[in-house]
Design a protein around this motif. Sequence first.
Motif, PDB file in Angstrom:
ATOM      1  N   ILE A 159      -9.171  50.714  26.546  1.00  0.00           N
ATOM      2  CA  ILE A 159      -9.268  52.165  26.628  1.00  0.00           C
ATOM      3  C   ILE A 159      -9.238  52.592  28.094  1.00  0.00           C
ATOM      4  CG2 ILE A 159     -10.680  54.175  26.037  1.00  0.00           C
ATOM      5  CD1 ILE A 159     -11.865  52.570  23.767  1.00  0.00           C
ATOM      6  N   PRO A 160      -8.364  53.510  28.496  1.00  0.00           N
ATOM      7  CA  PRO A 160      -8.324  53.973  29.890  1.00  0.00           C
ATOM      8  C   PRO A 160      -9.631  54.683  30.269  1.00  0.00           C
ATOM      9  CG  PRO A 160      -6.320  54.578  28.714  1.00  0.00           C
ATOM     10  CD  PRO A 160      -7.296  54.095  27.694  1.00  0.00           C
ATOM     11  N   TRP A 161      -9.933  54.692  31.598  1.00  0.00           N
ATOM     12  CA  TRP A 161     -11.181  55.293  32.061  1.00  0.00           C
ATOM     13  C   TRP A 161     -11.223  56.795  31.794  1.00  0.00           C
ATOM     14  CZ3 TRP A 161     -11.107  59.205  35.573  1.00  0.00           C
ATOM     15  CH2 TRP A 161      -9.913  59.406  36.284  1.00  0.00           C
ATOM     16  N   VAL A 216       8.190  48.513   0.674  1.00  0.00           N
ATOM     17  CA  VAL A 216       8.059  49.836   1.292  1.00  0.00           C
ATOM     18  C   VAL A 216       7.487  49.661   2.703  1.00  0.00           C
ATOM     19  CG1 VAL A 216       6.927  52.091   1.090  1.00  0.00           C
ATOM     20  CG2 VAL A 216       7.706  50.876  -0.954  1.00  0.00           C
ATOM     21  N   PRO A 217       8.027  50.341   3.722  1.00  0.00           N
ATOM     22  CA  PRO A 217       7.517  50.171   5.091  1.00  0.00           C
ATOM     23  C   PRO A 217       6.044  50.550   5.198  1.00  0.00           C
ATOM     24  CG  PRO A 217       9.650  51.270   5.124  1.00  0.00           C
ATOM     25  CD  PRO A 217       9.218  51.218   3.694  1.00  0.00           C
ATOM     26  N   HIS A 218       5.282  49.728   5.907  1.00  0.00           N
ATOM     27  CA  HIS A 218       3.882  49.978   6.209  1.00  0.00           C
ATOM     28  C   HIS A 218       3.760  50.187   7.721  1.00  0.00           C
ATOM     29  CE1 HIS A 218       3.709  48.056   2.283  1.00  0.00           C
ATOM     30  NE2 HIS A 218       2.467  48.502   2.146  1.00  0.00           N
ATOM     31  N   CYS A 219       3.073  51.241   8.137  1.00  0.00           N
ATOM     32  CA  CYS A 219       2.972  51.594   9.555  1.00  0.00           C
ATOM     33  C   CYS A 219       1.514  51.573   9.988  1.00  0.00           C
ATOM     34  CB  CYS A 219       3.569  52.970   9.831  1.00  0.00           C
ATOM     35  SG  CYS A 219       5.340  53.111   9.411  1.00  0.00           S
ATOM     36  N   MET A 220       1.293  51.156  11.237  1.00  0.00           N
ATOM     37  CA  MET A 220      -0.049  51.119  11.818  1.00  0.00           C
ATOM     38  C   MET A 220       0.066  51.161  13.332  1.00  0.00           C
ATOM     39  SD  MET A 220      -3.172  48.451  11.142  1.00  0.00           S
ATOM     40  CE  MET A 220      -3.555  49.226   9.570  1.00  0.00           C
ATOM     41  N   GLN A 221      -0.980  51.669  13.977  1.00  0.00           N
ATOM     42  CA  GLN A 221      -1.025  51.771  15.435  1.00  0.00           C
ATOM     43  C   GLN A 221      -1.748  50.576  16.020  1.00  0.00           C
ATOM     44  OE1 GLN A 221      -3.279  55.067  16.949  1.00  0.00           O
ATOM     45  NE2 GLN A 221      -2.128  55.171  18.856  1.00  0.00           N
ATOM     46  N   GLY A 223      -5.870  43.623  18.680  1.00  0.00           N
ATOM     47  CA  GLY A 223      -5.663  44.024  20.066  1.00  0.00           C
ATOM     48  C   GLY A 223      -4.405  44.870  20.177  1.00  0.00           C
ATOM     49  N   SER A 224      -3.525  44.454  21.044  1.00  0.00           N
ATOM     50  CA  SER A 224      -2.233  45.144  21.177  1.00  0.00           C
ATOM     51  C   SER A 224      -1.191  44.608  20.216  1.00  0.00           C
ATOM     52  CB  SER A 224      -1.726  45.008  22.613  1.00  0.00           C
ATOM     53  OG  SER A 224      -1.559  43.634  22.964  1.00  0.00           O
ATOM     54  N   ASP A 225      -1.557  43.644  19.344  1.00  0.00           N
ATOM     55  CA  ASP A 225      -0.639  43.081  18.361  1.00  0.00           C
ATOM     56  C   ASP A 225      -1.057  43.506  16.957  1.00  0.00           C
ATOM     57  OD1 ASP A 225       0.693  41.793  20.439  1.00  0.00           O
ATOM     58  OD2 ASP A 225      -0.588  39.998  20.272  1.00  0.00           O
ATOM     59  N   LEU A 226      -0.245  43.088  15.975  1.00  0.00           N
ATOM     60  CA  LEU A 226      -0.517  43.392  14.576  1.00  0.00           C
ATOM     61  C   LEU A 226      -0.456  42.112  13.764  1.00  0.00           C
ATOM     62  CD1 LEU A 226       1.503  46.662  13.840  1.00  0.00           C
ATOM     63  CD2 LEU A 226      -0.980  46.417  14.050  1.00  0.00           C
ATOM     64  N   ASP A 227      -1.441  41.939  12.868  1.00  0.00           N
ATOM     65  CA  ASP A 227      -1.433  40.834  11.923  1.00  0.00           C
ATOM     66  C   ASP A 227      -0.821  41.313  10.617  1.00  0.00           C
ATOM     67  OD1 ASP A 227      -2.628  39.146  13.724  1.00  0.00           O
ATOM     68  OD2 ASP A 227      -4.663  39.537  12.994  1.00  0.00           O
ATOM     69  N   VAL A 228       0.112  40.526  10.099  1.00  0.00           N
ATOM     70  CA  VAL A 228       0.797  40.855   8.849  1.00  0.00           C
ATOM     71  C   VAL A 228       0.394  39.807   7.816  1.00  0.00           C
ATOM     72  CG1 VAL A 228       2.999  41.265   7.709  1.00  0.00           C
ATOM     73  CG2 VAL A 228       2.715  41.867  10.118  1.00  0.00           C
ATOM     74  N   GLY A 283       4.474  40.647  21.302  1.00  0.00           N
ATOM     75  CA  GLY A 283       5.225  41.532  22.189  1.00  0.00           C
ATOM     76  C   GLY A 283       5.165  43.005  21.823  1.00  0.00           C
ATOM     77  N   LEU A 284       4.054  43.457  21.284  1.00  0.00           N
ATOM     78  CA  LEU A 284       3.922  44.870  20.923  1.00  0.00           C
ATOM     79  C   LEU A 284       3.219  45.644  22.040  1.00  0.00           C
ATOM     80  CD1 LEU A 284       2.877  44.568  17.158  1.00  0.00           C
ATOM     81  CD2 LEU A 284       5.162  44.635  18.162  1.00  0.00           C
ATOM     82  N   LYS A 285       3.447  46.929  22.089  1.00  0.00           N
ATOM     83  CA  LYS A 285       2.822  47.798  23.073  1.00  0.00           C
ATOM     84  C   LYS A 285       1.479  48.295  22.541  1.00  0.00           C
ATOM     85  CE  LYS A 285       7.315  49.513  24.645  1.00  0.00           C
ATOM     86  NZ  LYS A 285       8.153  50.727  24.833  1.00  0.00           N
ATOM     87  N   ALA A 286       0.571  48.503  23.501  1.00  0.00           N
ATOM     88  CA  ALA A 286      -0.743  49.013  23.113  1.00  0.00           C
ATOM     89  C   ALA A 286      -0.645  50.496  22.743  1.00  0.00           C
ATOM     90  CB  ALA A 286      -1.743  48.808  24.253  1.00  0.00           C
ATOM     91  N   TRP A 287      -1.483  50.878  21.786  1.00  0.00           N
ATOM     92  CA  TRP A 287      -1.581  52.270  21.324  1.00  0.00           C
ATOM     93  C   TRP A 287      -0.209  52.816  20.905  1.00  0.00           C
ATOM     94  CZ3 TRP A 287      -6.412  52.882  20.445  1.00  0.00           C
ATOM     95  CH2 TRP A 287      -7.355  52.317  21.286  1.00  0.00           C
ATOM     96  N   THR A 288       0.517  51.984  20.161  1.00  0.00           N
ATOM     97  CA  THR A 288       1.860  52.362  19.699  1.00  0.00           C
ATOM     98  C   THR A 288       1.942  52.125  18.196  1.00  0.00           C
ATOM     99  OG1 THR A 288       2.765  51.673  21.832  1.00  0.00           O
ATOM    100  CG2 THR A 288       4.336  52.025  20.043  1.00  0.00           C
TER     101      THR A 288
END
Length: 425
Positions: free
Chosen positions: A237-239, A227-232, A147-152, A201-206
């Motif tokens: 989804i907005p209308w 090494v840093p791993h990045c993901m959105q 969702g708006s969070d990330l699983d590590v 506490g993460l922001k959506a689509w970030t």
Amino acid sequence: MSAAPRHDLALLHGLLLLLFFCGGADGSEVPPPQNVITKTLNTNYTLSWDWPPGTAGTHAVTFTTQYVPRYQLKFKKKKTNWITACNQTSHRSCDLTRFNLHYLGIFVLQVRATVDGQHSEWAQTEFCPDKEAALGPPSNVTLAPAGSDLDVVVTDPLTSNNTSMREHVPNLYYHVQYWERQADGQAKRLRINTTMVTLPGLKAWTWYCVRVQSRDDFYSKTSDFTVPHCMQTEGSIPWWNIFLYFLGSLLFFFLIVLGTIYGLFRCCKTMKDVLNPSDQMPSHLKKYLCSSPGSDIPRLLTPDSESELLCEGVTICPPPTVLEIHIPPAEELAAPPSGLEPNSSVRHSRQDSSSSGDSGVYSSGGGSSSSSALKHLSAVRHNHMGSNDSFKGLLDPERVNLREMTAHLKSQPEVADEGVVDVCV
């Protein structure tokens, strides 16, 4: 002191120096290795040392490494069984990983140098893996959107046998740092004792970046960060995004359909132009090539009718006959020669180029010129102007008797063609 005792002292001093230098030949003066340390990571152990260059001169130097558990050195009555790890090697290090040293044990390691068969003293050091072995970072870190969070998901550090280091470090835990990729703020920290955590506490689509560090507080061991791993992150989804996606897909589908229709149209038009061209066949060609003048269907040719279609009947006509009429002088017309009737005239037809070389047949008065003949002809026309029948009778070819003139004409001299008039009958 007399000179003799001084001489004896100098001789004794030189003898001692000679014995000192000769005594160094047994190898006791070969310098031992220096800075003996262990380089470790998890259960990978390597003993390394330094040795001053140029000490051996032109001779090659080799090293021998041995180890033994420290508890065996306490038994003085029992002979210590040193285990040779590297024998007569030229490297400045020795790998001890393959010997599977116990992680909680304490070992004594020693190394010595050998130059031209002479050995140095042993350089020793103690090594305890549990205390001195460095702790490695997690072997793998995986991110998954929730969702708006990330699983590590964190994978434990691995030993030399590809097993988890948690078997040797039961109190192993991880220090997690995460931050927004576009932000310059301070990273947030999180301590976890498990191998999976959800960052709250993460922001959506970030976009967020994460790195993890292994730790053990018993000996204050900390590893390097991964090494840093990045993901959105994801979210609802907005209308307006849905509307834009719909418009884009609709436009794409419309372009595909339009292109397909246009391609089919062009193909059909090309086939029509090839099979049924717009330029009409001329009428004089349709007459012979088509079944009927109003039809566009070609007529099939047969071997019997092919000659009839390609050509018509040919009629060969002979060239027109040209008559050459010779008009005799007036005196001869007044007195015709014997054997001819008074109303008879002379006629001769010029044959084609295959006949004789004479240009014509002449009357008995062949010695007259062409000018006199023309004058006589004009006089005859003047005399018979009032009577056309008599002139026609004079020139009527049916009244000319060529057979009776043959013998007489052969006896006449030839006259040039100037007096010959061509008349086409």
